[in-house]
Design an enzyme around this catalytic site. Structure first.
Site, PDB file in Angstrom:
ATOM      1  N   ASP A  30       0.855  -1.188   0.000  1.00 16.86           N
ATOM      2  CA  ASP A  30       0.000   0.000   0.000  1.00 16.86           C
ATOM      3  C   ASP A  30       0.885   1.229   0.000  1.00 16.86           C
ATOM      4  O   ASP A  30       1.973   1.219   0.572  1.00 16.86           O
ATOM      5  CB  ASP A  30      -0.930   0.019   1.212  1.00 16.86           C
ATOM      6  N   LEU A 153     -16.998 -10.227  -2.314  1.00 14.03           N
ATOM      7  CA  LEU A 153     -17.159 -10.316  -0.859  1.00 14.03           C
ATOM      8  C   LEU A 153     -17.972  -9.143  -0.320  1.00 14.03           C
ATOM      9  O   LEU A 153     -18.016  -8.065  -0.912  1.00 14.03           O
ATOM     10  CB  LEU A 153     -15.791 -10.361  -0.162  1.00 14.03           C
ATOM     11  N   GLU A 155     -18.517  -6.676   3.029  1.00 14.17           N
ATOM     12  CA  GLU A 155     -17.913  -6.257   4.301  1.00 14.17           C
ATOM     13  C   GLU A 155     -18.756  -6.829   5.428  1.00 14.17           C
ATOM     14  O   GLU A 155     -19.978  -6.916   5.326  1.00 14.17           O
ATOM     15  CB  GLU A 155     -17.878  -4.731   4.389  1.00 14.17           C
ATOM     16  N   LEU A 253     -33.718  -8.340   0.657  1.00 13.28           N
ATOM     17  CA  LEU A 253     -35.130  -7.989   0.547  1.00 13.28           C
ATOM     18  C   LEU A 253     -35.648  -7.500   1.900  1.00 13.28           C
ATOM     19  O   LEU A 253     -36.782  -7.776   2.280  1.00 13.28           O
ATOM     20  CB  LEU A 253     -35.920  -9.230   0.074  1.00 13.28           C
ATOM     21  N   ALA A 255     -36.326  -4.161   4.085  1.00 12.77           N
ATOM     22  CA  ALA A 255     -36.425  -2.700   3.956  1.00 12.77           C
ATOM     23  C   ALA A 255     -35.536  -2.021   4.993  1.00 12.77           C
ATOM     24  O   ALA A 255     -35.288  -2.566   6.069  1.00 12.77           O
ATOM     25  CB  ALA A 255     -37.879  -2.278   4.147  1.00 12.77           C
ATOM     26  N   GLY A 256     -35.061  -0.838   4.674  1.00 11.63           N
ATOM     27  CA  GLY A 256     -34.187  -0.106   5.593  1.00 11.63           C
ATOM     28  C   GLY A 256     -33.931   1.302   5.080  1.00 11.63           C
ATOM     29  O   GLY A 256     -34.618   1.772   4.165  1.00 11.63           O
ATOM     30  N   CYS A 263     -19.757   0.325  -2.322  1.00 15.07           N
ATOM     31  CA  CYS A 263     -19.956  -0.310  -3.634  1.00 15.07           C
ATOM     32  C   CYS A 263     -21.244   0.092  -4.350  1.00 15.07           C
ATOM     33  O   CYS A 263     -21.187   0.640  -5.441  1.00 15.07           O
ATOM     34  CB  CYS A 263     -19.897  -1.829  -3.474  1.00 15.07           C
ATOM     35  N   LYS A 266     -21.647   3.786  -5.856  1.00 18.63           N
ATOM     36  CA  LYS A 266     -20.710   4.148  -6.944  1.00 18.63           C
ATOM     37  C   LYS A 266     -20.855   3.209  -8.140  1.00 18.63           C
ATOM     38  O   LYS A 266     -20.711   3.626  -9.283  1.00 18.63           O
ATOM     39  CB  LYS A 266     -19.271   4.194  -6.429  1.00 18.63           C
TER      40      LYS A 266
HETATM   41  N1  LIG Z   1     -15.239  -2.868  -0.008  1.00 17.93           N
HETATM   42  C1  LIG Z   1     -15.939  -3.862  -0.526  1.00 17.93           C
HETATM   43  O1  LIG Z   1     -16.787  -4.455   0.138  1.00 17.93           O
HETATM   44  C2  LIG Z   1     -15.693  -4.323  -1.932  1.00 17.93           C
HETATM   45  C3  LIG Z   1     -16.232  -5.538  -2.371  1.00 17.93           C
HETATM   46  C4  LIG Z   1     -15.990  -5.955  -3.673  1.00 17.93           C
HETATM   47  C5  LIG Z   1     -15.239  -5.151  -4.529  1.00 17.93           C
HETATM   48  N2  LIG Z   1     -14.745  -3.966  -4.085  1.00 17.93           N
HETATM   49  C6  LIG Z   1     -13.913  -3.169  -5.004  1.00 17.93           C
HETATM   50  O2  LIG Z   1     -12.551  -3.373  -4.680  1.00 17.93           O
HETATM   51  C7  LIG Z   1     -11.801  -2.177  -4.877  1.00 17.93           C
HETATM   52  C8  LIG Z   1     -11.106  -1.782  -3.593  1.00 17.93           C
HETATM   53  O3  LIG Z   1     -12.097  -1.477  -2.627  1.00 17.93           O
HETATM   54  P1  LIG Z   1     -11.752  -1.270  -1.084  1.00 17.93           P
HETATM   55  O4  LIG Z   1     -13.015  -1.031  -0.392  1.00 17.93           O
HETATM   56  O5  LIG Z   1     -10.845  -2.371  -0.655  1.00 17.93           O
HETATM   57  O6  LIG Z   1     -10.894   0.088  -1.183  1.00 17.93           O
HETATM   58  P2  LIG Z   1     -10.080   0.824  -0.033  1.00 17.93           P
HETATM   59  O7  LIG Z   1     -10.227   2.263  -0.313  1.00 17.93           O
HETATM   60  O8  LIG Z   1     -10.456   0.280   1.305  1.00 17.93           O
HETATM   61  O9  LIG Z   1      -8.563   0.376  -0.300  1.00 17.93           O
HETATM   62  C9  LIG Z   1      -7.831   0.758  -1.410  1.00 17.93           C
HETATM   63  C10 LIG Z   1      -6.367   0.852  -0.989  1.00 17.93           C
HETATM   64  O10 LIG Z   1      -5.549   1.018  -2.156  1.00 17.93           O
HETATM   65  C11 LIG Z   1      -4.434   1.824  -1.801  1.00 17.93           C
HETATM   66  N3  LIG Z   1      -3.821   2.317  -3.033  1.00 17.93           N
HETATM   67  C12 LIG Z   1      -4.331   3.150  -3.970  1.00 17.93           C
HETATM   68  N4  LIG Z   1      -3.457   3.338  -4.983  1.00 17.93           N
HETATM   69  C13 LIG Z   1      -2.349   2.596  -4.688  1.00 17.93           C
HETATM   70  C14 LIG Z   1      -1.111   2.360  -5.336  1.00 17.93           C
HETATM   71  N5  LIG Z   1      -0.799   2.922  -6.517  1.00 17.93           N
HETATM   72  N6  LIG Z   1      -0.213   1.544  -4.739  1.00 17.93           N
HETATM   73  C15 LIG Z   1      -0.495   0.975  -3.547  1.00 17.93           C
HETATM   74  N7  LIG Z   1      -1.663   1.151  -2.893  1.00 17.93           N
HETATM   75  C16 LIG Z   1      -2.577   1.942  -3.456  1.00 17.93           C
HETATM   76  C17 LIG Z   1      -5.041   2.883  -0.908  1.00 17.93           C
HETATM   77  O11 LIG Z   1      -4.071   3.519  -0.101  1.00 17.93           O
HETATM   78  C18 LIG Z   1      -6.035   2.029  -0.083  1.00 17.93           C
HETATM   79  O12 LIG Z   1      -5.440   1.559   1.105  1.00 17.93           O
HETATM   80  C19 LIG Z   1     -12.803  -1.130  -5.380  1.00 17.93           C
HETATM   81  O13 LIG Z   1     -12.780  -1.121  -6.779  1.00 17.93           O
HETATM   82  C20 LIG Z   1     -14.130  -1.667  -4.895  1.00 17.93           C
HETATM   83  O14 LIG Z   1     -15.199  -1.268  -5.701  1.00 17.93           O
HETATM   84  C21 LIG Z   1     -14.933  -3.534  -2.814  1.00 17.93           C
END
Ligand SMILES: NC(=O)c1ccc[n+]([C@@H]2O[C@H](COP(=O)([O-])OP(=O)(O)OC[C@H]3O[C@@H](n4cnc5c(N)ncnc54)[C@H](O)[C@@H]3O)[C@@H](O)[C@H]2O)c1
Length: 432
Positions: A30, A153, A155, A253, A255-256, A263, A266
């Protein structure tokens, strides 16, 4: 296998820890140095049940490493996962892919042997094509393959969802990469996950279409709940009545409040943007976005009615402020609209969330975090159940609230209206 995970957020850290637990050597990278330092000291930067133990176990076993050095981490690995954020661009529907492209540019400077580069971030159709183009500007085509492998996945359930997914989607037409990835995922496939190999573009669209469908399901039942309120019907009965039909299914399904999180908001916007650029319309998803955008106003209006439009100086407690239970994620949570609005109207707000205090409310006067349910509720006029954390389900409100005529607005329908009536608590559910 030797894996490098770029982006150690909700998806990257969970994927990294789970892949390490399956026996792979994983380096999680990261650019956020404080995050990596925390992880190196066994401090988990996010709230996700079970993740703490899984990270520590694999870190101590030497299978899971953390680094800020992307160059060296890429060099040492055969498979690179891009797991960076893809938020919405400011004031637009379009996804901001700058993190993905800058990761791709950093990767391309460090490819000396064959690498599979996987987009696990949720990205619009043809982002894989663009990533391939970026890398091929500096690297021979025979030295890399760009694959789409969207992550599904949730959260709060992330580890279980990762280890026992319904399906693993691999978007590639390259046989060698497909074979390697099928092998990487074989422990999950043997536990029942369906392995779907498809085109890269289809894999990218599968992720958006899945999230848009789930957001539609939630919005559908939210609108049915609005109708139930007018007709004096309990939406919970309707959810069960329709959800038991296997063609429909009961999940998503309930309500809330407006759906939120990192996700659905966006991703619904991004798929609509993709459609617009392809000169087609996704009118259903557009309607979902509009309905969800208006939902917080609707619930705030109901709060006004519950309080006879006397919000000023009312003591209001929020139980839970995250967008759902078992996560600390505040991104696009409905509470981010509701709390500032009520605060502006003069309410005195206390909130309690098991995942802790939220910086998002720091700048608001008269919005106070309490670190337990009792302190949050004891002087309340109105208690709003915003997030369905388990620890709210069995509390004895009569015992902890000192105000005589306190009111409960249960936006998650976690309490039984009958029980509330029996206990003489003025209770409003959602969709009833
Ligand atoms: N959060 C979810 O539940 C979930 C589930 C499925 C898919 N996604 C997708 O997965 C992706 C990541 O989501 P997230 O919630 O884990 O994001 P997040 O914001 O929690 O984590 C992203 C991380 O990437 C790091 N980062 C960015 N650019 C970087 C680089 N060049 N080098 C190293 N690190 C870098 C950031 O510092 C950050 O820690 C998104 O596209 C999201 O839509 C998220």
């Amino acid at each position: 296998m030797k894996l490098c995970i770029i982006g150690t957020g909700y998806v990257g850290l969970v994927s990294g820890a789970c892949f390490a637990d399956l026996g792979n050597d994983v380096i999680c990278v990261d650019k956020d140095i404080s995050k990596i330092n925390k992880l190196k000291n066994s401090i988990i930067p996010i709230y996700e049940p079970g993740l703490d133990e899984l990270v520590k176990k694999n870190f101590n076993a030497g299978r899971l490493k953390f680094s800020n050095n992307l160059a060296l981490s890429v060099e040492k690995s055969n498979i690179i996962f891009i797991c960076v954020g893809t938020p919405t661009k400011k004031n637009k529907y379009e996804a901001d892919l700058s993190q993905v492209y800058s990761a791709a540019k950093e990767i391309r400077n460090n490819i000396k042997s064959f690498k599979i580069i996987i987009n696990k971030s949720t990205v619009p159709v043809m982002t894989g094509d663009k990533v391939e183009k970026i890398i091929s500007k500096k690297v021979k085509k025979s030295l890399f393959e760009v694959v789409s492998n969207p992550e599904f996945l949730r959260e709060g359930e992330a580890i279980r969802d990762f280890i026992y997914p319904d399906r693993v989607v691999i978007g590639t037409s390259n046989k060698k990469s497909n074979k390697i990835l099928k092998n990487l995922y074989s422990p999950l496939i043997s536990k029942g996950a369906k392995y779907i190999n498809t085109s890269r573009r289809a894999a990218e669209l599968i992720k958006y279409a899945s999230n848009a469908f789930l957001a539609t399901k939630i919005t559908f039942i939210n609108e049915i709940a609005n109708l139930c309120e007018k007709l004096n019907i309990n939406v919970e009965d309707v959810s069960i009545g329709i959800g038991t039909d296997k063609r429909i299914g009961g999940r998503f399904l309930r309500a809330g409040p407006a759906y939120g999180g990192s996700c659905f908001p966006k991703d619904t916007r991004a798929i609509v943007d993709t459609a617009k650029k392809s000169k087609t319309s996704l009118s259903v998803i557009n309607a979902v976005i509009n309905s969800n955008d208006k939902r917080s106003d609707l619930l705030l209006k109901r709060i006004g009615l519950i309080l006879n439009n006397k919000i000023k100086n009312k003591k209001i407690t929020f139980l839970g402020v995250t967008f759902k239970a078992n996560t600390d994620d505040m991104r696009e949570s409905a509470s981010l609209k509701m709390i500032p609005y009520l605060n502006k109207k003069g309410a005195k707000i206390r909130y309690y969330d098991p995942s802790g205090k939220k910086i998002e409310f720091n700048r608001l006067n008269n919005v106070e975090f309490k670190n337990n349910i009792k302190n949050a509720c004891e002087f309340s006029d109105l208690i709003i159940v915003h997030t369905e954390w388990n620890e709210f389900k069995l509390i004895d409100l009569k015992k902890i609230v000192k105000k005589k005529n306190f009111i409960v607005y249960d936006m998650r329908n976690i309490y039984s209206p009958k029980k509330m009536k029996k206990e003489n608590i003025k209770y409003f559910g959602l969709g009833s």
